[in-house]
Each structure stands twice: as C-alpha cells, then as structure tokens.
Design a protein around this motif. Structure first.
Motif, PDB file in Angstrom:
ATOM      1  N   TRP A  80       0.841  -1.192   0.000  1.00 28.65           N
ATOM      2  CA  TRP A  80       0.000   0.000   0.000  1.00 28.65           C
ATOM      3  C   TRP A  80       0.884   1.253   0.000  1.00 28.65           C
ATOM      4  O   TRP A  80       1.767   1.409   0.822  1.00 28.65           O
ATOM      5  CB  TRP A  80      -0.867  -0.044   1.257  1.00 28.65           C
ATOM      6  N   GLY A  81       0.643   2.111  -0.960  1.00 35.71           N
ATOM      7  CA  GLY A  81       1.444   3.319  -1.092  1.00 35.71           C
ATOM      8  C   GLY A  81       2.595   3.182  -2.070  1.00 35.71           C
ATOM      9  O   GLY A  81       3.245   4.172  -2.405  1.00 35.71           O
ATOM     10  N   HIS A  82       2.861   1.948  -2.531  1.00 34.85           N
ATOM     11  CA  HIS A  82       3.995   1.713  -3.425  1.00 34.85           C
ATOM     12  C   HIS A  82       3.584   0.920  -4.665  1.00 34.85           C
ATOM     13  O   HIS A  82       4.445   0.353  -5.341  1.00 34.85           O
ATOM     14  CB  HIS A  82       5.105   0.968  -2.675  1.00 34.85           C
ATOM     15  N   VAL A 133      10.592  -4.955  -4.361  1.00 32.76           N
ATOM     16  CA  VAL A 133      11.058  -6.068  -3.532  1.00 32.76           C
ATOM     17  C   VAL A 133      12.540  -5.906  -3.187  1.00 32.76           C
ATOM     18  O   VAL A 133      12.966  -6.233  -2.068  1.00 32.76           O
ATOM     19  CB  VAL A 133      10.775  -7.407  -4.242  1.00 32.76           C
ATOM     20  N   GLN A 134      13.336  -5.394  -4.095  1.00 34.22           N
ATOM     21  CA  GLN A 134      14.736  -5.112  -3.776  1.00 34.22           C
ATOM     22  C   GLN A 134      14.845  -4.101  -2.634  1.00 34.22           C
ATOM     23  O   GLN A 134      15.665  -4.260  -1.717  1.00 34.22           O
ATOM     24  CB  GLN A 134      15.454  -4.553  -5.011  1.00 34.22           C
ATOM     25  N   GLN A 135      14.012  -3.069  -2.663  1.00 36.47           N
ATOM     26  CA  GLN A 135      14.014  -2.060  -1.607  1.00 36.47           C
ATOM     27  C   GLN A 135      13.583  -2.658  -0.271  1.00 36.47           C
ATOM     28  O   GLN A 135      14.165  -2.356   0.778  1.00 36.47           O
ATOM     29  CB  GLN A 135      13.093  -0.906  -1.996  1.00 36.47           C
ATOM     30  N   VAL A 136      12.563  -3.520  -0.313  1.00 35.70           N
ATOM     31  CA  VAL A 136      12.067  -4.160   0.904  1.00 35.70           C
ATOM     32  C   VAL A 136      13.142  -5.046   1.521  1.00 35.70           C
ATOM     33  O   VAL A 136      13.375  -5.024   2.737  1.00 35.70           O
ATOM     34  CB  VAL A 136      10.792  -4.978   0.583  1.00 35.70           C
ATOM     35  N   LYS A 137      13.806  -5.838   0.692  1.00 35.82           N
ATOM     36  CA  LYS A 137      14.866  -6.723   1.181  1.00 35.82           C
ATOM     37  C   LYS A 137      16.019  -5.924   1.773  1.00 35.82           C
ATOM     38  O   LYS A 137      16.526  -6.258   2.858  1.00 35.82           O
ATOM     39  CB  LYS A 137      15.367  -7.599   0.034  1.00 35.82           C
ATOM     40  N   ALA A 138      16.432  -4.875   1.083  1.00 37.05           N
ATOM     41  CA  ALA A 138      17.541  -4.056   1.562  1.00 37.05           C
ATOM     42  C   ALA A 138      17.218  -3.382   2.882  1.00 37.05           C
ATOM     43  O   ALA A 138      18.120  -3.110   3.694  1.00 37.05           O
ATOM     44  CB  ALA A 138      17.905  -3.010   0.508  1.00 37.05           C
ATOM     45  N   ALA A 139      15.930  -3.105   3.117  1.00 33.46           N
ATOM     46  CA  ALA A 139      15.517  -2.439   4.353  1.00 33.46           C
ATOM     47  C   ALA A 139      15.399  -3.408   5.526  1.00 33.46           C
ATOM     48  O   ALA A 139      15.142  -2.978   6.655  1.00 33.46           O
ATOM     49  CB  ALA A 139      14.181  -1.731   4.131  1.00 33.46           C
ATOM     50  N   GLY A 140      15.573  -4.697   5.277  1.00 31.68           N
ATOM     51  CA  GLY A 140      15.599  -5.658   6.361  1.00 31.68           C
ATOM     52  C   GLY A 140      14.268  -6.271   6.741  1.00 31.68           C
ATOM     53  O   GLY A 140      14.159  -6.913   7.800  1.00 31.68           O
ATOM     54  N   TYR A 141      13.258  -6.114   5.906  1.00 32.70           N
ATOM     55  CA  TYR A 141      11.969  -6.759   6.179  1.00 32.70           C
ATOM     56  C   TYR A 141      12.049  -8.259   5.895  1.00 32.70           C
ATOM     57  O   TYR A 141      12.875  -8.723   5.097  1.00 32.70           O
ATOM     58  CB  TYR A 141      10.875  -6.157   5.301  1.00 32.70           C
ATOM     59  N   ASP A 142      11.144  -8.999   6.531  1.00 34.94           N
ATOM     60  CA  ASP A 142      11.040 -10.439   6.289  1.00 34.94           C
ATOM     61  C   ASP A 142      10.104 -10.765   5.134  1.00 34.94           C
ATOM     62  O   ASP A 142      10.130 -11.883   4.611  1.00 34.94           O
ATOM     63  CB  ASP A 142      10.529 -11.145   7.547  1.00 34.94           C
ATOM     64  N   GLY A 143       9.256  -9.810   4.765  1.00 37.20           N
ATOM     65  CA  GLY A 143       8.311 -10.070   3.695  1.00 37.20           C
ATOM     66  C   GLY A 143       7.472  -8.863   3.365  1.00 37.20           C
ATOM     67  O   GLY A 143       7.734  -7.739   3.832  1.00 37.20           O
ATOM     68  N   VAL A 144       6.434  -9.103   2.564  1.00 34.94           N
ATOM     69  CA  VAL A 144       5.550  -8.055   2.057  1.00 34.94           C
ATOM     70  C   VAL A 144       4.112  -8.430   2.392  1.00 34.94           C
ATOM     71  O   VAL A 144       3.737  -9.615   2.327  1.00 34.94           O
ATOM     72  CB  VAL A 144       5.702  -7.916   0.523  1.00 34.94           C
ATOM     73  N   GLU A 145       3.309  -7.436   2.756  1.00 39.48           N
ATOM     74  CA  GLU A 145       1.864  -7.635   2.867  1.00 39.48           C
ATOM     75  C   GLU A 145       1.193  -6.922   1.712  1.00 39.48           C
ATOM     76  O   GLU A 145       1.396  -5.717   1.501  1.00 39.48           O
ATOM     77  CB  GLU A 145       1.312  -7.119   4.191  1.00 39.48           C
ATOM     78  N   THR A 146       0.389  -7.660   0.955  1.00 37.54           N
ATOM     79  CA  THR A 146      -0.232  -7.097  -0.246  1.00 37.54           C
ATOM     80  C   THR A 146      -1.439  -7.927  -0.660  1.00 37.54           C
ATOM     81  O   THR A 146      -1.566  -9.092  -0.276  1.00 37.54           O
ATOM     82  CB  THR A 146       0.779  -7.067  -1.416  1.00 37.54           C
ATOM     83  N   ASP A 147      -2.312  -7.302  -1.442  1.00 39.88           N
ATOM     84  CA  ASP A 147      -3.356  -8.074  -2.108  1.00 39.88           C
ATOM     85  C   ASP A 147      -2.706  -8.942  -3.184  1.00 39.88           C
ATOM     86  O   ASP A 147      -1.562  -8.698  -3.589  1.00 39.88           O
ATOM     87  CB  ASP A 147      -4.404  -7.148  -2.724  1.00 39.88           C
ATOM     88  N   VAL A 148      -3.428  -9.954  -3.621  1.00 43.10           N
ATOM     89  CA  VAL A 148      -2.915 -10.849  -4.652  1.00 43.10           C
ATOM     90  C   VAL A 148      -3.562 -10.455  -5.977  1.00 43.10           C
ATOM     91  O   VAL A 148      -4.784 -10.540  -6.123  1.00 43.10           O
ATOM     92  CB  VAL A 148      -3.222 -12.313  -4.319  1.00 43.10           C
TER      93      VAL A 148
END
Length: 275
Positions: free
Chosen positions: A10-12, A21-36
C-alpha cells in the motif's frame, strides 16, 4: 519467539515489483503484505520477485465491498481461495460490512474458516472501520460467538471510532488481544486512524497506548508457545498521511515512518528479554 516484519505494498503500487522487492529486502523486512493480483501476469511477477529475494507473503484481502450480501459472499470466498492458492504465510482479511447483520457477517467468518481448514492457510480478520470488526465492543460479541475467530489487530481504527484510547472498553480490548495473531503497527489518535508522525513528541502518549497493547499481544502469544508472530508496519500514504495545504505535500515520509516502526518494535521484541 521470533517477530517477523512485513512491508505494506500500500502506497507503493506504482513501483515495479522487482524494484519494490529489492528495496524491501535491503531495508531488512522479512516479507511483504499485499493483495494478490487477479491479473495472472502481475501475480507471476509478484511471486517471482518475492521468491528471488527470499521474502515471505502476507496476503491482504480488502476488495470485497459490495453491499449486496448475496453477491458479497461468493466474491469473498473466491478472493480468499485465490490468495490461499499462492501459499502465503497467512491471509489478513477485511471481512464483512458494518451494516450487515450479525448473521450475515457470521456467514463470512464461517466461510473464511472453511477456506483456512481446506487449504491450511490461516485467515486473520482485521479490526477495521466499515467492516464487521469496526469497534471494540462489537467485535467482542463476534469473538464470543466464534471461538476460533482470530484477529489482525489494528488498534488505530477502534481508537478513532470510539474517540478515546478505549480506557472504558478494556475487557473488549483484552479479549481481542488474546485472539490476535497478526499486528498492524499503525498509531492512531482519538480523531483519526493515523498520527502525523509517531516520532514527534506530541504523539508520545498515543504511541505508548499502542505499545502497551502490542506488548500484551507478544506476551500472550509467547506464553501460548507460538514460535513466531507477524507485524506489518502499516502507516499509509495520503489520505491517511496528512498533507500540507495548497502544496499537497505529505507532512512526513511513509517509507521512513514504517522503517522507524519496524526498528522500534524489532529492538523492543527481538532484542529484549521480554520477548
């Protein structure tokens, strides 16, 4: 007990999946929450990007909003089944409508339980304005009626609905906390579901109310022997994020605030004997 942190899509949504996903991984998150995504090509891009970077998925359902219950129920089930088919860690569902009868919302809760039982993917129901779970005292009645009902706790919605920090509704909050398996870590206030910036000193009291509640969620889940608990740092974009008049510029960065929330809670729970 390990706390896993998820970044909201949401927002991205304007950012291509491989870049996001590259940004999320680099930021240290374990995963993503999103609609499918319903679109097969986009869904494939999402799953490929997540797999490439070793990120987990919390599937988020929000799309079913039709006021016609006879159309709402099959649409809701179809979306949950579509989400379960991609094997997320869990499904976070915004379920029902606040104006549906308790029986109708109960049918949706039962349908979600059937999907979870058939697929092995747990479905947690988000506490959210306009849904069956729009207020603490109303949700308590459903929790009492459905012993298997488990929640995604977003306390900010209830605080905004009640125009209070729920001091007078602690039994209902405690019941919800005992059934929470996923947290949306957004900080609300008595006049809205999102403070402008939780780092600002004027919101210290509001932040503490939420921290006290999340502490109890962590304690109860740890005591129950769960090995992990999931948290999505879910400060949102405009209109959740306030804008400056005339220029329409956000008063703060959604990305930076969510990183702050992740770091705060990671330090509090994953690097603290309390957790």
């Amino acid at each position: 007990m390990k706390i896993l942190f998820f970044c909201p899509r949401w927002g991205h949504a304007h950012v291509p999946w491989n870049v996001f996903v590259q940004q999320v991984k680099a930021a240290g998150y374990d995963g993503v929450e999103t609609d499918v995504p319903a679109d097969e090509k986009e869904r494939g891009q999402m799953l490929e990007a997540l797999a490439k970077h070793g990120l987990l998925l919390v599937a988020q359902h929000w799309e079913t909003v039709t006021p016609d219950f006879d159309a709402h129920l099959p649409a809701y089930m179809e979306r949950l089944q579509r989400m379960a088919a991609v094997s997320p860690l869990c499904i976070n569902a915004q379920t029902g409508r606040d104006f549906f009868t308790m029986e109708q919302n109960g049918q949706l809760i039962t349908a979600a339980a059937q999907v979870a039982a058939a697929t092995g993917i747990p479905v947690y129901h988000e506490t959210h304005r306009s849904k069956f779970s729009f207020a603490a005292h109303v949700t308590a009645a459903y929790l009492q009626q459905f012993p298997g009902l488990q929640l995604t706790l977003d306390l900010s919605h209830w605080i905004a609905v009640a125009e209070s920090f729920l001091q007078e509704q602690q039994p209902a909050v405690a019941l919800a906390v005992s059934r929470t398996r996923h947290i949306h870590a957004r900080v609300g206030h008595t006049q809205g579901a999102q403070v402008s910036d939780p780092r600002a000193p004027e919101w210290e009291a509001a932040l503490q109310v939420h921290l006290d509640c999340w502490d109890e969620v962590v304690r109860i889940n740890k005591q129950a022997g769960l090995q992990q608990l999931t948290v999505t740092a879910e400060f949102g974009p405009p209109p959740y994020m306030p804008l400056l008049p005339y220029t329409q510029q956000p008063v703060a960065s959604q990305w930076d605030i969510n990183l702050y929330m992740k770091a705060l809670l990671n330090s509090r729970y994953n690097h603290n004997p309390f957790a």
